[in-house]
Design an enzyme around this catalytic site. Structure first.
Site, PDB file in Angstrom:
ATOM      1  N   GLU A 499      -4.763 -10.344  -7.616  1.00 11.04           N
ATOM      2  CA  GLU A 499      -5.718  -9.359  -8.117  1.00 11.04           C
ATOM      3  C   GLU A 499      -5.025  -8.432  -9.105  1.00 11.04           C
ATOM      4  OE1 GLU A 499      -7.129  -7.874  -4.344  1.00 11.04           O
ATOM      5  OE2 GLU A 499      -7.606  -9.941  -3.795  1.00 11.04           O
ATOM      6  N   SER A 529     -10.148 -12.770  -3.952  1.00  6.43           N
ATOM      7  CA  SER A 529     -10.281 -13.910  -3.033  1.00  6.43           C
ATOM      8  C   SER A 529      -8.915 -14.189  -2.417  1.00  6.43           C
ATOM      9  CB  SER A 529     -10.747 -15.157  -3.793  1.00  6.43           C
ATOM     10  OG  SER A 529     -11.926 -14.917  -4.515  1.00  6.43           O
ATOM     11  N   GLU A 530      -8.569 -13.394  -1.420  1.00  2.00           N
ATOM     12  CA  GLU A 530      -7.222 -13.547  -0.869  1.00  2.00           C
ATOM     13  C   GLU A 530      -6.976 -14.964  -0.351  1.00  2.00           C
ATOM     14  OE1 GLU A 530      -9.005 -10.819  -0.455  1.00  2.00           O
ATOM     15  OE2 GLU A 530      -7.727  -9.264  -1.298  1.00  2.00           O
ATOM     16  N   ASP A 555      -2.279  -5.527   4.858  1.00  2.00           N
ATOM     17  CA  ASP A 555      -3.453  -5.517   5.750  1.00  2.00           C
ATOM     18  C   ASP A 555      -4.474  -6.588   5.361  1.00  2.00           C
ATOM     19  OD1 ASP A 555      -3.314  -2.241   6.782  1.00  2.00           O
ATOM     20  OD2 ASP A 555      -2.286  -2.869   4.977  1.00  2.00           O
ATOM     21  N   ILE A 557      -4.010  -9.572   4.709  1.00  2.00           N
ATOM     22  CA  ILE A 557      -3.559 -10.920   5.015  1.00  2.00           C
ATOM     23  C   ILE A 557      -4.523 -11.629   5.958  1.00  2.00           C
ATOM     24  CG2 ILE A 557      -2.065 -10.803   7.074  1.00  2.00           C
ATOM     25  CD1 ILE A 557      -0.959 -11.929   3.664  1.00  2.00           C
ATOM     26  N   HIS A 597      -4.932  -0.020   5.035  1.00  4.36           N
ATOM     27  CA  HIS A 597      -4.090  -0.289   3.865  1.00  4.36           C
ATOM     28  C   HIS A 597      -2.615   0.021   4.108  1.00  4.36           C
ATOM     29  CE1 HIS A 597      -7.859  -0.501   1.638  1.00  4.36           C
ATOM     30  NE2 HIS A 597      -7.229  -0.798   0.531  1.00  4.36           N
TER      31      HIS A 597
END
Ligand SMILES: Cc1ncc(C[n+]2csc(CCOP(=O)(O)OP(=O)(O)O)c2C)c(N)n1
Ligand SMILES: [Mg+2]
Length: 821
Positions: A499, A529-530, A555, A557, A597
């Site tokens: 990102e 879009s992790e 966080d 993940i 976060h």
């Protein structure tokens, strides 16, 4: 190069109606007699033969699972079997159009896709190439098992080789495609373009996009196919994969030679069921899966429904779609209709569908229907068809006998001492993964950020030992930048995404200045879009490139849990070392942004076998370890603490080298020698531990030995043990919440290794087992210097006259644990 896509309110706010195009459904209707003219002689009959082989292969496994025997020969297959009986025509049709340059990825139900691609490749490759593949695959071990009683020519030999190798893999034999470490749901064979099949539903949905990125970024020929189930459309990674596959920038911003939509077909193998759940009428609302393409981009992904019960309809669709992809107008979505006659798995009691429905579909079985068409059109005779059926039985029986015979097909000795370490990591050093010249926009020395950094000092303490401002000396985030940009100039395949990785330079500007040097296709902003960020990294790496991808906050993940834990970590082992995974996952560990976060989840990565997990805390290490990561061939989780991005180098007197160097993984670094107390830290806590050491020394006269662990996995315990032998104690500290912290693992291992030398139990100091509170209250959450002093006092050795503020007593430990805190 900064992007310049302006968005005018006049356009965006204009009144209008969004129009959709019609989506074709099952349009193919060319009669066999006419269609046959377009096929070389023998191909159609061979397609029938291949379908028969697939059917017999799956029937054999079905019998074994249900009856414990096949044609009277007993065998117990303990593993899974998700069979594709009924779906053969789809696989054979698709495979007919692909070459070994095309990569296909699949699902848990991919035996037919593997076999059909294998059998097709055997007809396409020239005999010498085919022989080379067989001879070179694991040194020809699999070949040696079929050579002795082979009949016919090289292609006949290759049929035996391929059917046997696939079955041996399913039966977990050492002679299988990956020594039995993949098995039924994860089998593949890269020499023929058959890439990993995935037991995680929808797992291939984003990995395949990574393979398409590999093709586009490195200008490689071929297309890629994601064979995923209709029910996988409920999975986040599939949606993320679709979004990323369709991103406009590939056409709007990527340079010539790399410009164009991604070369990918999302082939939804639409068998109308996900186990017993029905996407149509029950678990989803699309009704017709092909509808989905309409929402993804203006071209509607060229979506259509194809009747997969007709192999020629599939061939027709792929021929048309390949052209679209080659014109740079991908991605493509196909809703390929099929039906599975077999159960979802052997335990399926078919409670979710009626016998009438099954009978209706079986009456339309593609194999006899295709045979009938061939005979009626005069393309083949009934005896040709019968011969195919007989041949299929013969080939499958031959492979079956060999694959169940332990003398021919032994199991890999996974209990052997070095088996695991041989396949878990590839442990190689490769500077460039291709011999092309890396594409860059300017000489490295001209890069404005490199020039700016050239004006900075390399060591962060002045003559009086005071810290120099980060404006004047190189800091940790810049050290990372130096390593990354340099490797971009060395490895042409290296690509970075995440990102805001481009203009913004990543949320914390680690990449500031990279945009000026690196063209769009090698450094780009991903969608939010992790899952797909990591999943595409996996696909890119296992296709042969090197990727560095970024997750903005640790966080997040959870959003890419599967990609990190099941994909990135496992493919090297599941492939028995056939695949390498040069994927670096940069993860920033937060602070100041509250509960969602600011959490250090390092323990989770360390818990998953197959990942190298490192956490540098100094600029010297950050640069050197980034070099090591970016030269290696293994998946690396590279943790970076936001709290120290602006930290200068204060340990290595020579400063951060301007050139290249490597810092090995797994070696703790001595930050300060001492005699009385050993403190070891992970990450940014190092600096608070230094302050604590100062208090312990100045106020209590204790000499502290301070170690920076730097690595979670691998980790060499020797230096820590030596230190413990000297001091008789160990305090471990990091920003991770104390419960479940990786430091407890270290504590337990050190206790085992140095029990006789410890004067006190190893003490772990972590953050509170709670949410990270607001920035204003963080000091009561993250370990502070005085926490460490208090912990030493209460758990290691009493400090004369010390008045602790924190409570690290046994009683408090028991109390808070009883409260779940
Ligand atoms: C993430 C995940 N959830 C659930 C499962 C269990 N599971 C295996 S196959 C399957 C159904 C998948 O349906 P579909 O994607 O349509 O493929 P099909 O089985 O029909 O070929 C389920 C729920 C899994 N393997 N992975
Ligand atoms: Mg399905």
């Amino acid at each position: 190069m900064v992007k310049s896509i302006t968005l005018s309110p006049k356009d965006v706010r204009a009144k209008g109606t969004l129009k959709f195009q019609d989506i074709p459904l099952n349009q193919y209707s060319t009669p066999m007699k006419k269609a046959a003219k377009d096929f070389p002689k023998g191909d159609l009959l061979r397609m029938h033969r291949d379908m028969c082989i697939l059917r017999e292969f799956e029937t054999m496994i079905d019998r074994i699972k249900k009856e414990g025997k096949y044609e009277g020969i007993e065998y117990n297959h303990r593993g899974p079997a998700h069979l594709s009986i009924g779906q053969e025509s789809l696989s054979v049709g698709q495979a007919y159009t692909l070459t070994t340059e095309d990569y296909s990825f699949g699902s848990h139900r991919s035996h037919s896709e593997i076999l059909s691609r294998g059998l097709r490749s055997i007809r396409q490759l020239d005999e010498k190439k085919l022989m080379d593949v067989m001879k070179n695959y694991f040194g020809g071990v699999t070949l040696s098992k079929v050579e002795k009683d082979a009949k016919g020519d090289t292609r006949d030999l290759a049929d035996d080789f391929f059917i046997y190798g696939t079955l041996a893999e399913i039966f977990a034999r050492e002679t299988g495609w990956h020594k039995g470490l993949g098995g039924s749901m994860h089998a593949f064979f890269p020499p023929f373009g058959i890439y990993p099949n995935n037991a995680i539903v929808g797992g291939s949905g984003d990995i395949t996009v990574g393979a398409a990125l590999y093709k586009r970024i490195n200008a490689k020929p071929g297309i890629v196919i994601a064979n995923i189930g209709d029910a996988s459309l409920g999975c986040g990674p599939v949606w993320e994969g679709l979004m990323m596959a369709a991103m406009d920038q590939c056409r709007t911003l990527w340079p010539k030679g790399h410009n164009g939509g991604l070369p990918i077909v999302f082939n939804f193998v639409n068998n109308l069921y996900g186990m017993g759940g029905q996407p149509v009428g029950e678990t989803m609302g699309l009704q017709v899966l092909a509808r989905l393409g309409a929402g993804v981009n203006p071209e509607q992904m060229h979506s259509e429904r194809v009747d997969g019960m007709k192999p020629l309809a599939v061939i027709d669709a792929y021929t048309r779609k390949r052209k679209i992809i080659e014109e740079g107008r991908g991605p493509v979505l196909l809703d390929t209709l099929t039906y599975r006659f077999s159960g979802h798995s052997p335990s399926d009691s078919m409670s979710y569908r009626t016998k009438e429905e099954l009978d209706e579909w079986m009456a339309e079985d593609a194999i006899p229907a295709f045979a009938k068409e061939l005979v009626e059109a005069g393309v083949a005779s009934q005896s040709d068809v019968d011969a195919n059926i007989a041949k299929a039985k013969e080939l499958v029986m031959k492979a079956f006998r060999k694959a169940i015979d332990p003398a021919v097909s032994p199991y890999l000795d996974t209990a052997g001492t070095d088996c695991i370490e041989k396949v878990m990591f590839s442990n190689k050093t490769k500077l460039a993964l291709d011999d092309r010249k890396p594409e860059v926009l300017m000489p490295l020395a001209d890069n404005p950020q490199m020039k700016r950094l050239a004006g900075k000092t390399r060591f962060g303490l002045d003559e009086s030992g005071k810290k120099v401002s980060g404006m004047k000396t190189i800091v940790l985030k810049e050290a990372i930048f130096e390593a990354v940009i340099d490797r971009f100039y060395e490895d042409p395949t290296l690509a970075a995404w995440g990102e805001d990785n481009r203009d913004w330079g990543g949320a914390f500007a680690v990449y500031r200045g990279l945009t000026e040097s690196i063209p769009y296709h090698r450094l780009f902003n991903s969608p939010i879009s992790e899952g797909a960020i990591v999943g595409t990294g996996v696909g890119y790496a296992l296709s042969g490139g090197r990727a560095i991808v970024e997750i903005m906050y640790c966080d997040f993940i959870g959003r890419c849990g599967d990609e990190v834990f099941n994909q990135m970590a496992k493919w090297q082992s599941m492939s028995a070392g056939v695949l390498e995974m040069p994927l670096i996952l940069r993860i920033s560990v937060g602070a100041k942004y509250g509960a969602q976060h600011s959490q250090d989840w390092s323990a989770m990565f360390a818990h998953v076998p197959g990942l190298k997990v490192i956490f540098p805390a100094t600029p010297y290490d950050a640069k050197g370890m980034m070099y090591t990561a970016l030269k290696g061939t293994d998946p690396v989780v590279f943790l970076e603490s936001q709290r120290i991005y602006d930290m200068p180098e204060i340990f290595v007197k020579e400063g951060v080298p301007t050139g290249r160097y490597e810092v090995p993984f797994g070696e703790p670094a001595l930050r300060k020698a001492g005699r009385d107390i050993t403190i070891a830290t992970l990450g940014a806590t190092l600096y608070r531990a230094m302050d604590a050491a100062k208090i312990l020394e100045e106020k209590y006269g204790l000499s502290v030995e301070l170690w920076d662990l730097r690595s979670l996995n691998p980790l060499n315990y020797d230096p820590i043990i030596e230190s413990v032998k000297k001091t008789g104690n160990l305090l471990l500290a990091s920003d991770a919440c104390e419960r479940g912290s990786f430091l407890h693992d270290i504590a337990s291992t050190v206790t085992s290794l140095a029990f006789d030398h410890l004067d006190a139990p190893v003490c772990v100091v972590g953050s509170k087992n709670w949410i990270t509170p607001a920035a204003e209250q963080e000091d009561s959450f993250f370990p502070q210097d005085f926490w460490i002093v208090d912990a030493v006092h209460q758990r290691i050795r009493p400090l004369p006259g010390h008045q602790p503020r924190m409570n690290f007593s046994n009683g408090e430990l028991v109390r808070i644990n009883a409260k779940g805190v």
